[in-house]
Write a protein that holds these residues in place. Structure first.
Motif: not given
Length: 215
Positions: A111-124
């Motif tokens: 429980a609570g383990q990170p599974l995925v990281a998502v980012a909007d690369r247009e907002a870099a």
């Protein structure tokens, strides 16, 4: 006589060159602050396992484009020992690109383990670190020249969008010929966020920035 004139000419040229160099660096110091301690960054949204169990119905892959609140997987398990098994969906936390996927079909998770990281690369954006001594000269809205390593060193115009006044402390040793006299020097660094519209920003690549602090 000719030799004397030549010497005077050489000395005069040296003094003129020194004056020009001094004037240049004086101008740079007054009107700009700059650093090579910068990199392209992007804000990450992380999805975590809602309960302990095993991953099923994994629907995404790394580098795939996803939409906020889509279901990316299901975790089959129990919220606590001796409780009935549940099927808990894991939702995409933000629209963007999957930059990191730490989930595999059938894999056990907590429980609570990170599974995925998502980012909007247009907002870099570019994040630069400056010594605290320069902080009083940096303001939101100042113009910036940004040289990007990921764009073959090309320079792009940017603008200071935010300043993190919560300074970061680093400590490094001062080299001395006498070990007993060595003392650590502490530098306070502050993070400056720089927007670079239209630039090919690649998260994780280096940059150097030059902020105009005086018109």
């Amino acid at each position: 006589m000719k030799a004397k004139k030549l010497i005077v000419f050489i000395i005069g040229g040296y003094l003129l060159a020194a004056a020009l160099i001094s004037a240049y660096y004086g101008y740079e110091h007054v009107y700009f602050v700059q650093t090579d301690d910068a990199k392209v960054a992007v804000d990450l949204a992380v999805a975590r396992a809602p309960i302990a169990g095993h991953i099923t119905d994994l629907k995404i892959r790394e580098n795939e484009t996803v939409v906020k609140d889509d279901i990316l997987a299901v975790v089959e398990g129990s919220p606590a020992p001796n409780q009935p098994k549940l099927r808990a969906p894991v939702f995409v936390p933000s629209s963007g690109q999957v930059l990191r996927l730490d989930a595999r079909e059938g894999e056990a998770v907590t429980a609570g383990q990170p599974l995925v990281a998502v980012a909007d690369r247009e907002a870099a954006y570019v994040e630069a670190r400056f010594e605290e001594v320069d902080s009083s000269r940096i303001r939101v809205g100042q113009t910036v020249d940004v040289k990007l390593d990921g764009a073959a060193g090309r320079v792009f115009p940017g603008i200071v969008s935010s300043i993190n006044r919560n300074t970061e402390q680093i400590t490094w040793p001062i080299i001395s010929l006498t070990p007993a006299q060595q003392h650590p020097k502490e530098d306070q660094l502050l993070n400056v966020k720089i927007e670079v519209p239209g630039a090919p920003l690649i998260p994780g690549t280096g940059a150097s920035v030059k902020i105009r602090v005086k018109e």
